[in-house]
Write a protein that holds these residues in place. Structure first.
Motif, PDB file in Angstrom:
ATOM      1  N   SER A 259      27.993  32.207 -12.315  1.00  0.00           N
ATOM      2  CA  SER A 259      26.907  31.727 -11.434  1.00  0.00           C
ATOM      3  C   SER A 259      26.590  32.734 -10.284  1.00  0.00           C
ATOM      4  O   SER A 259      25.267  32.586  -9.783  1.00  0.00           O
ATOM      5  CB  SER A 259      27.353  30.370 -10.608  1.00  0.00           C
ATOM      6  N   GLU A 260      27.208  33.884 -10.496  1.00  0.00           N
ATOM      7  CA  GLU A 260      26.822  35.247  -9.705  1.00  0.00           C
ATOM      8  C   GLU A 260      25.921  36.006 -10.316  1.00  0.00           C
ATOM      9  O   GLU A 260      25.485  37.118  -9.950  1.00  0.00           O
ATOM     10  CB  GLU A 260      27.987  35.869  -9.147  1.00  0.00           C
ATOM     11  N   ASP A 261      25.787  35.775 -11.713  1.00  0.00           N
ATOM     12  CA  ASP A 261      24.928  36.683 -12.414  1.00  0.00           C
ATOM     13  C   ASP A 261      23.702  35.840 -12.542  1.00  0.00           C
ATOM     14  O   ASP A 261      23.515  35.013 -13.417  1.00  0.00           O
ATOM     15  CB  ASP A 261      25.413  37.149 -13.540  1.00  0.00           C
ATOM     16  N   PRO A 262      22.641  36.141 -11.866  1.00  0.00           N
ATOM     17  CA  PRO A 262      21.235  35.504 -12.146  1.00  0.00           C
ATOM     18  C   PRO A 262      20.645  35.384 -13.403  1.00  0.00           C
ATOM     19  O   PRO A 262      20.306  34.291 -13.782  1.00  0.00           O
ATOM     20  CB  PRO A 262      20.478  36.392 -11.279  1.00  0.00           C
ATOM     21  N   VAL A 263      20.851  36.400 -14.236  1.00  0.00           N
ATOM     22  CA  VAL A 263      20.391  36.230 -15.711  1.00  0.00           C
ATOM     23  C   VAL A 263      21.135  35.404 -16.408  1.00  0.00           C
ATOM     24  O   VAL A 263      20.851  34.483 -17.079  1.00  0.00           O
ATOM     25  CB  VAL A 263      20.054  37.837 -16.156  1.00  0.00           C
ATOM     26  N   LEU A 264      22.546  35.550 -16.621  1.00  0.00           N
ATOM     27  CA  LEU A 264      23.479  34.742 -17.450  1.00  0.00           C
ATOM     28  C   LEU A 264      23.440  33.501 -16.952  1.00  0.00           C
ATOM     29  O   LEU A 264      23.514  32.550 -17.846  1.00  0.00           O
ATOM     30  CB  LEU A 264      24.750  35.430 -17.658  1.00  0.00           C
ATOM     31  N   TRP A 265      23.332  33.317 -15.732  1.00  0.00           N
ATOM     32  CA  TRP A 265      23.399  31.660 -15.280  1.00  0.00           C
ATOM     33  C   TRP A 265      22.401  31.177 -15.426  1.00  0.00           C
ATOM     34  O   TRP A 265      22.315  30.016 -16.021  1.00  0.00           O
ATOM     35  CB  TRP A 265      23.785  31.889 -13.613  1.00  0.00           C
ATOM     36  N   ALA A 266      21.218  31.869 -15.332  1.00  0.00           N
ATOM     37  CA  ALA A 266      19.820  30.917 -15.895  1.00  0.00           C
ATOM     38  C   ALA A 266      19.863  30.727 -17.366  1.00  0.00           C
ATOM     39  O   ALA A 266      19.497  29.527 -17.679  1.00  0.00           O
ATOM     40  CB  ALA A 266      18.595  31.779 -15.415  1.00  0.00           C
ATOM     41  N   TYR A 267      20.372  31.790 -18.095  1.00  0.00           N
ATOM     42  CA  TYR A 267      20.403  31.700 -19.412  1.00  0.00           C
ATOM     43  C   TYR A 267      21.417  30.406 -20.030  1.00  0.00           C
ATOM     44  O   TYR A 267      21.069  29.664 -20.878  1.00  0.00           O
ATOM     45  CB  TYR A 267      20.752  33.048 -20.241  1.00  0.00           C
ATOM     46  N   ALA A 268      22.428  30.453 -19.658  1.00  0.00           N
ATOM     47  CA  ALA A 268      23.250  29.285 -19.716  1.00  0.00           C
ATOM     48  C   ALA A 268      22.734  28.024 -19.379  1.00  0.00           C
ATOM     49  O   ALA A 268      23.013  27.060 -20.390  1.00  0.00           O
ATOM     50  CB  ALA A 268      24.824  29.639 -18.809  1.00  0.00           C
ATOM     51  N   ARG A 269      22.058  27.995 -18.115  1.00  0.00           N
ATOM     52  CA  ARG A 269      21.615  26.613 -17.869  1.00  0.00           C
ATOM     53  C   ARG A 269      20.586  26.105 -18.680  1.00  0.00           C
ATOM     54  O   ARG A 269      20.215  25.163 -19.094  1.00  0.00           O
ATOM     55  CB  ARG A 269      21.225  26.568 -16.364  1.00  0.00           C
ATOM     56  N   ASP A 270      19.536  27.218 -19.216  1.00  0.00           N
ATOM     57  CA  ASP A 270      18.591  26.952 -20.107  1.00  0.00           C
ATOM     58  C   ASP A 270      19.182  26.163 -21.438  1.00  0.00           C
ATOM     59  O   ASP A 270      18.835  25.112 -21.829  1.00  0.00           O
ATOM     60  CB  ASP A 270      17.893  28.244 -20.218  1.00  0.00           C
ATOM     61  N   LEU A 271      20.135  27.018 -21.899  1.00  0.00           N
ATOM     62  CA  LEU A 271      20.735  26.352 -23.116  1.00  0.00           C
ATOM     63  C   LEU A 271      21.483  24.978 -22.744  1.00  0.00           C
ATOM     64  O   LEU A 271      21.471  24.007 -23.806  1.00  0.00           O
ATOM     65  CB  LEU A 271      21.905  27.234 -23.615  1.00  0.00           C
ATOM     66  N   TYR A 272      22.171  24.892 -21.700  1.00  0.00           N
ATOM     67  CA  TYR A 272      23.031  23.633 -21.448  1.00  0.00           C
ATOM     68  C   TYR A 272      21.822  22.525 -21.391  1.00  0.00           C
ATOM     69  O   TYR A 272      21.993  21.384 -21.730  1.00  0.00           O
ATOM     70  CB  TYR A 272      23.646  23.690 -20.064  1.00  0.00           C
ATOM     71  N   GLN A 273      20.660  22.749 -20.988  1.00  0.00           N
ATOM     72  CA  GLN A 273      19.496  21.847 -20.794  1.00  0.00           C
ATOM     73  C   GLN A 273      18.958  21.515 -21.985  1.00  0.00           C
ATOM     74  O   GLN A 273      17.845  20.580 -21.980  1.00  0.00           O
ATOM     75  CB  GLN A 273      18.753  22.084 -19.380  1.00  0.00           C
ATOM     76  N   THR A 274      18.999  22.078 -22.885  1.00  0.00           N
ATOM     77  CA  THR A 274      18.530  22.164 -24.446  1.00  0.00           C
ATOM     78  C   THR A 274      19.164  21.124 -25.109  1.00  0.00           C
ATOM     79  O   THR A 274      20.480  21.279 -25.145  1.00  0.00           O
ATOM     80  CB  THR A 274      18.421  23.356 -25.115  1.00  0.00           C
ATOM     81  N   PRO A 275      18.780  20.244 -25.705  1.00  0.00           N
ATOM     82  CA  PRO A 275      19.346  18.950 -26.513  1.00  0.00           C
ATOM     83  C   PRO A 275      20.107  19.575 -27.587  1.00  0.00           C
ATOM     84  O   PRO A 275      19.688  20.617 -28.275  1.00  0.00           O
ATOM     85  CB  PRO A 275      18.064  18.423 -27.150  1.00  0.00           C
TER      86      PRO A 275
END
Length: 347
Positions: A259-275
């Protein structure tokens, strides 16, 4: 996953790793038969014949869960979910009525292993695919299972299933996955189960060197290879989604949180929110397994209450980078009844 978190349990040994006074080493699954369209290993693709056994705690098994959902194979490949806390004998089906898997009729995954080969040299690992008619294990080759689901099982894919391993990109996907496997997927275990300071520090450095490289790669692209989700994204995601909950503290990979890496955290959230991704993740199972089973690392067995999970639902803005999550395909449908992650395991 036994006490080393490999995905293995029981039989007094771990089929996927060795550790202790020697450096941590992960070996290939002992049973490497393949289920193929032409049945060349004796196991032809056939709807309803096989059962996928997983633990939602295990990152290697989680790959298969995500692939199965994205490809729409739920109707063709049934699912057994093991208790996240196994005992010395095996992964247990204590989540099911009477403690038995309702399709295989067994209490322990080791029974399917024994039906295939008694006294084999290894542990009982997930993911595992079992032949329902015979009750025999077919494969526990965690590296190969998802690739075959994407390619050999194509005749049974849902309409609109994405191409997770597109042929023109396979060389690049393989190269990206190799580095991620060595330094991230397996690297966190090399750090967590290191038996000496130098071994730990080497693994620690590898983990964060690779994460920094991946973060840089993802700065201006939505996905690791091409403009849609591939096998490479699935393999990275299953480690990232566990990072702050277990690897940061439990495995001492604590230079920084995901959660302290803006890019990886956003990427992981993007995938998490993908069905197909977040709807397979059970944070309750993940934490129970790592903190209660790894008694060599956490002898008290206390499961931490944090970290908070609400951030996984926060906006990520990754869609601004373009890309099409499912390529020319479409999103998977709703999670089948009975396979939903319980509320306590979700943000």
């Amino acid at each position: 996953m036994s006490n080393d978190g490999s995905g293995s349990a029981g039989k007094g040994a771990d089929g996927n790793t060795s550790y202790g006074h020697k450096p941590f080493v992960r070996s290939r699954g002992h049973f490497a038969d393949r289920i193929t369209a032409d049945g060349r290993d004796g196991w032809p693709v056939e709807a309803g014949r096989y059962r996928l056994v997983v633990s939602r705690a295990c990152p290697w098994a989680s790959r298969a869960l995500v692939s199965r959902r994205l490809l729409g194979l739920e109707h063709a490949l049934s699912l057994a979910i093991a208790d996240p806390v196994q005992d010395d004998r095996s992964w247990r089906f204590t989540l099911d009525e009477d403690g038995r898997d309702p399709v295989l009729g067994i209490r322990l995954l080791s029974e399917a292993y024994d039906a295939r080969e008694r006294d084999y040299p290894g542990g009982v690992s997930v993911p595992a695919i079992v032949d329902v008619p015979s009750g025999r294990l077919v494969t526990n080759d965690y590296q190969r299972i998802t690739l075959d689901l994407a390619t050999e099982w194509s005749a049974l894919h849902r309409e609109g299933a994405p191409d997770l391993y597109p042929e023109p990109l396979r060389e690049e996907i393989d190269e990206v996955m190799e580095g991620i496997y060595r330094d991230v997927n397996n690297g966190v275990y090399r750090a967590g189960f290191a038996s000496g300071q130098n071994e730990y520090e080497t693994a620690y450095a590898d983990v964060f060197r690779r994460l920094d490289l991946v973060s840089e790669r993802l700065t201006d692209r939505r996905y690791l290879v091409g403009d849609s989700i591939t096998e490479a994204d699935i393999r990275l995601f299953t480690t990232l989604v566990r990072f702050d909950a277990v690897y940061h503290g439990h495995f001492k990979c604590n230079r920084s949180k995901l959660s302290e890496d803006p890019v990886l955290w956003a990427y992981a959230r993007d995938l998490y929110q993908t069905p197909g991704f977040g709807d397979t993740v059970d944070f309750d199972h993940i934490k129970k397994h790592y903190y209660r089973v790894h008694t060599g690392i956490n002898p008290t067995g206390i499961v931490p209450l944090g970290p908070g999970l609400s951030g996984w639902r926060a906006p990520h803005q990754r869609e601004e980078l373009g890309g099409r999550p499912f390529g020319d395909g479409t999103a998977p449908g709703p999670v089948p009844q009975g396979e939903e992650v319980p509320a306590r395991g979700r943000p």
